[in-house]
Scaffold this active site. Structure first.
Site, PDB file in Angstrom:
ATOM      1  CE  LYS A  74      19.591  -0.718 -10.065  1.00 38.66           C
ATOM      2  NZ  LYS A  74      19.234  -0.302 -11.444  1.00 38.66           N
ATOM      3  NE  ARG A  75      28.563   4.800 -12.063  1.00 34.79           N
ATOM      4  CZ  ARG A  75      28.143   4.074 -13.082  1.00 34.79           C
ATOM      5  NH1 ARG A  75      27.359   3.046 -12.872  1.00 34.79           N
ATOM      6  NH2 ARG A  75      28.513   4.367 -14.310  1.00 34.79           N
TER       7      ARG A  75
END
Length: 296
Positions: free
Chosen positions: A100-101
């Site tokens: 989830k960057r």
């Protein structure tokens, strides 16, 4: 002239053609590691991860390690993760790094290089990303998608209640934030496929950029249409919420409609609880149930 390496969408399409739609989560929570009979440390997380890979190979479409649950152990956790990834590559199993960057410019490009660059210590086949800074903030990963056969899953509509205000917010163009993520991913896939086809590549039935849509949600509440999709490759949908969270795979067609043509059903706790004993059987049973439900 054709691309030298297969696309992520092409590899997903091959998994779907084989009847593989299960995404097996690897979530080394403390309580689940206790079920494994191992310590809450990097070695325990590695044991869980490698056991899941061994049981999922040839049965699931992919595995999805929750990176935060390895990262909490520092460098030892990342070393454990590298060994899990190595097992998956040897087994020919796709890996979705649940990181989830999201960021802008060179910072996001560095994240993409860390998780998608061929030969990187933590190289995965795809990563989960956040694009609330704008879909084009993901540009640092597009080269990996276009030239290295990698994939992205963009958060669109998630089940956590605090996300609803942002994801259901209406933009100036009249779309909700969630719907814009879906539409932008579909548009990118369509344009990329058109360019590949024009260059002589064989068309892919599935795109390489997908979205994350919670299976416990009413997508209409987020402004997401589930009817007929635009022309082009099917949009990959990574769908958490089946199993432990309460969504039934038998309801997948009702939940996702036309947007669920390339569905990856993620299950974690439903297969991890109970530890390694019976793990392969649980994965096989869930994979078969998902395949049966989606073929109806």
């Amino acid at each position: 002239m054709t691309n030298a390496s297969p696309t992520f969408g092409g590899r997903l399409a091959a998994e779907f053609a084989a009847g593989h739609h299960l995404c097996a989560g690897i979530d080394p929570h403390e309580a689940l590691l206790a079920d494994w009979g191992v310590a809450d440390d990097a070695a325990g997380a590695e044991r869980m991860g490698r056991d899941v890979v061994a049981a999922a190979a040839g049965v699931a479409a992919c595995v999805k390690p929750q990176i935060a649950l390895f990262e909490r152990f520092g460098s030892a956790g990342f070393a454990a993760l590298e060994r899990v990834f190595a097992d998956a590559r040897e087994a020919g199993l796709l890996v979705v790094a649940d990181v989830k960057r999201g960021d802008i410019g060179s910072t996001f490009a560095a994240y993409a290089n860390a998780w998608l660059m061929p030969g990187a210590p933590l190289e995965a086949d795809a990563m989960t990303v956040v694009a609330y800074q704008g879909f084009e903030s993901l540009a640092g990963a597009f080269t990996h998608v276009e030239h290295h056969g990698k994939g992205l899953f963009v958060l669109a509509a998630t089940s956590n209640p605090e996300a609803r205000e942002v994801q259901r917010a209406v933009r100036a163009d009249g779309r909700t934030v969630a719907a814009a993520m879906v539409a932008d991913a579909e548009a990118w896939n369509g344009a990329h496929e058109a360019a590949r086809t024009a260059a002589g590549s064989t068309p892919d039935a599935v795109g390489s950029i997908g979205v994350v849509l919670g299976a416990t949600l009413e997508l209409a509440d987020f402004g997401i249409e589930t009817g007929e999709r635009p022309a082009g490759p099917a949009l990959p949908v990574l769908a958490p919420g089946f199993g432990h969270q309460g969504a039934r795979i038998e309801d997948a067609h009702r939940i996702f409609g036309g947007i669920g043509q390339a569905l990856l059903a993620n299950e974690s706790r439903s297969i991890l609880r109970g530890g390694p004993t019976g793990l392969a059987i649980r994965i096989e049973e869930r994979a078969a149930a998902i395949r049966t439900a989606l073929e109806q």
